[in-house]
Design an enzyme around this catalytic site. Sequence first.
Site, PDB file in Angstrom:
ATOM      1  N   GLU A  65    -102.488  38.334  52.596  1.00 32.69           N
ATOM      2  CA  GLU A  65    -102.011  38.225  53.982  1.00 32.69           C
ATOM      3  C   GLU A  65    -100.480  38.313  54.063  1.00 32.69           C
ATOM      4  O   GLU A  65     -99.931  38.887  55.011  1.00 32.69           O
ATOM      5  CB  GLU A  65    -102.484  36.895  54.587  1.00 32.69           C
ATOM      6  CG  GLU A  65    -102.151  36.696  56.038  1.00 32.69           C
ATOM      7  CD  GLU A  65    -102.878  37.678  56.957  1.00 32.69           C
ATOM      8  OE1 GLU A  65    -104.081  37.538  57.170  1.00 32.69           O
ATOM      9  OE2 GLU A  65    -102.225  38.604  57.459  1.00 32.69           O
ATOM     10  N   GLY A 111     -76.681  37.954  55.435  1.00 32.99           N
ATOM     11  CA  GLY A 111     -77.876  37.767  54.623  1.00 32.99           C
ATOM     12  C   GLY A 111     -79.146  38.315  55.259  1.00 32.99           C
ATOM     13  O   GLY A 111     -80.246  38.111  54.738  1.00 32.99           O
ATOM     14  N   GLU A 157     -80.194  43.253  52.551  1.00 33.39           N
ATOM     15  CA  GLU A 157     -79.881  43.174  51.127  1.00 33.39           C
ATOM     16  C   GLU A 157     -78.574  43.919  50.831  1.00 33.39           C
ATOM     17  O   GLU A 157     -78.180  44.825  51.572  1.00 33.39           O
ATOM     18  CB  GLU A 157     -80.996  43.854  50.313  1.00 33.39           C
ATOM     19  CG  GLU A 157     -82.383  43.356  50.596  1.00 33.39           C
ATOM     20  CD  GLU A 157     -82.757  42.131  49.777  1.00 33.39           C
ATOM     21  OE1 GLU A 157     -82.045  41.832  48.799  1.00 33.39           O
ATOM     22  OE2 GLU A 157     -83.750  41.473  50.127  1.00 33.39           O
ATOM     23  N   LYS A 205     -96.167  48.914  53.784  1.00 34.84           N
ATOM     24  CA  LYS A 205     -96.986  48.131  54.719  1.00 34.84           C
ATOM     25  C   LYS A 205     -97.896  49.049  55.525  1.00 34.84           C
ATOM     26  O   LYS A 205     -99.063  48.717  55.798  1.00 34.84           O
ATOM     27  CB  LYS A 205     -96.078  47.317  55.626  1.00 34.84           C
ATOM     28  CG  LYS A 205     -95.341  46.202  54.853  1.00 34.84           C
ATOM     29  CD  LYS A 205     -94.179  45.630  55.650  1.00 34.84           C
ATOM     30  CE  LYS A 205     -93.518  44.469  54.918  1.00 34.84           C
ATOM     31  NZ  LYS A 205     -92.238  44.066  55.541  1.00 34.84           N
TER      32      LYS A 205
END
Lengths: 439, 439
Positions: free
Chosen positions: A133, A191, A194, A209
């Site tokens: 999940e 932040g 990356e 995804k």
Amino acid sequence: MNAATDRPLRVALLGCGVVGSEVARLITEQSADLAARIGRPMELAGIAVRRTNLERPGLDPALFTTDAEALVTREDVDLVVEVIGGIEPARGLILAALRAGASVVTANKALLAEDGTTLFAAAEQAGVDLYFEAAVAGAIPIIRPLRESLVGDEITSVMGIVNGTTNYILDKMHREGVGFDDVLAEAQSLGYAEADPTADVEGFDAAAKAAILAGLAFHSRVTAADVHREGITEISPSDIAAAEGMDCTVKALAICRLEDGPNGAQAISVRTHPAMIPNSHPLASVGGAYNAVFVESRNAGRLMFYGPGAGGSPTASAVMGDLVTVARNRVRGAAGPGESTYAQREVVPIGQVSTRYFLSLDVVDQAGVLAEIAGCFADHQVSVQTLRQEISPRADLQGARLVVVTHRADDAALSSTVSALRELPSVHEVLSVMRVEGE
Amino acid sequence: MNAATDRPLRVALLGCGVVGSEVARLITEQSADLAARIGRPMELAGIAVRRTNLERPGLDPALFTTDAEALVTREDVDLVVEVIGGIEPARGLILAALRAGASVVTANKALLAEDGTTLFAAAEQAGVDLYFEAAVAGAIPIIRPLRESLVGDEITSVMGIVNGTTNYILDKMHREGVGFDDVLAEAQSLGYAEADPTADVEGFDAAAKAAILAGLAFHSRVTAADVHREGITEISPSDIAAAEGMDCTVKALAICRLEDGPNGAQAISVRTHPAMIPNSHPLASVGGAYNAVFVESRNAGRLMFYGPGAGGSPTASAVMGDLVTVARNRVRGAAGPGESTYAQREVVPIGQVSTRYFLSLDVVDQAGVLAEIAGCFADHQVSVQTLRQEISPRADLQGARLVVVTHRADDAALSSTVSALRELPSVHEVLSVMRVEGE
């Protein structure tokens, strides 16, 4: 209860970064609730890390080991949580765990999108679970709804904002009118992006995804290599302004759609790219680092799932939900659903995928130019829905700006049209070419 | 496969109305897909109806029977779908089916909210499944996310628009400025509201759903009788206008919240009533007959689930998802999760539940009145966040209108305040009293 069924279920944790340390904390702190929900106690057997000499407050130093392989195949380990990411050593460790009879929970989208089939086959053969999940859209329950809630329906499309970094960047470009590079630099300093932002801004993360979502929605094998991928690095403030002029928002989308394939068969398209969506669409208002997945199916109609797409706690929530589920399955003696790829639908090449397009171009302002441009679209079988002429904001060109929205056209036809437009002497510049989705 | 495991799973269908006929059609038309997804064929064993002499195109007349009791206890029936609704005979039939060893899928919110525990106990004892995704919010996957996806997290609140009829009515009152009675009459003529609208407009339907959601979210036994229930029949155009003046929308909500109970224990509040929510809240823009459920938890954060809340096809989609899941469980030889009520949290009486309140009142316009009103709130321990004085639109009163928003206050304290305000000679009328949620 006798001693055998009362024995605690033991969890091996691979990785103790932002997500892993949160999972370790939750297993420890929620032990009474987890035991009640599972029907048996659950406890940490060990945590594999690269370096055991770091300070990890609240966790017993004796749990840590650098020998991940030995940990996942230990006889007393029932469940393995993999949150190290990447292809290797994650793949080898998950396979070793499954073959040793442990159920596995992973958040590893890249691995599932590259080689999920090998992992699912190993889980099926061992009669254990592989749950994931957390691999898509962080805390948002989307895997289970696709695998289980909608399994009696026919899903026709899945369209999602599944990368929080690019959503944050585009959102900020809309709200502040600044350029991609500036927003990226700021996101990195905060932040939110990356130091090497490639996986996010070039769409690799979203493509993985999309592959997972498409495979589940359409009961087919889909890998990251099947996904047409375009990043957001070319999106300019003028694209953003153009979208706003159309009452639209630019979003980086992962889109999986059921298509008409050759010989009447059903096929799939899978892609990730920036696109304009109307502000009236539920995805348009998904801001900041939030994710959302919009699902359409024959019977359920239009559904949307919304929530935090990343972060230690939300991702840990998804991991813990899976962990309790696979633990329950183990207590009840049967695994949950495995991979479902019976439909084996083919992935359509991007050139054959049709969507609507928005184009803006600066042209020479003289008689006959409009007809020439319209003719160029017609020559390439692209049907124009609206063509609007504006005064070009560029005074130096003394020309006109054309804003064109097409009907649905094949990607290949649109590409040829754009190439041909660029060759026309009457066209100064093709400024924006963007898909229009969500209508 | 040998003959025994190759035998089709057989489904008894109780009810063949809007949802039932759609379920029957899907089982028949999607048989190849369903067999692939389940791992074994599935077919209709029979359909129990009140009258067998109706025309039901596409369905074999031999399937129909009026003897539901005999149907659900037939030896060849593996799975039972109950879509007749109401308490009896549904309860007796579901119990008979479970005791005979069949797994049951039901959409019956009223029955689950009244006596779910008896049904779940029967399922547990027989080692079979009782699934009910369609009982709350139609096609929206919400039961499975609460029961499974979020089972490793601590849910702190569930707030939903779970009744499409009342959402349609309130939406229309907002958009057109018309009164409740007129909109209700129109909704009835269009088929969006029942001839007897009591279950919807008095909140009984939402209360049953709230009880189910609260039980799942908080691992406790909650029945419809535990739910504080207020309908929308008293909502006036001036309430709607007041909400708009606050940049809010009036929605009929089902709200389940984790509360601080006595002696440091956790408790629950469960209620359904109309409330103002800020237009910036994701639930505010859920229009028409759509439903949405907003869930907050410690780790996942804020999640929302959105989709069609009713209708034959959406409800059938939810039923079919459950049917495939329980069929898979049967093929794999183990039931899914049962009832989880280990936490046994108490339901807090409504008087002790605190929310923010909006009030508007017409008062005499003279020196000292404002201080008197403010004092009345203070006397009852209700802290005022903002108090705004406007010119009353009612010329006959020659007074002022006060708009008050409180900080969070106990329901009981607020009620006493309102009673006291009504006694004050300087108060002409208390016009609106409404909870403010979603902040």
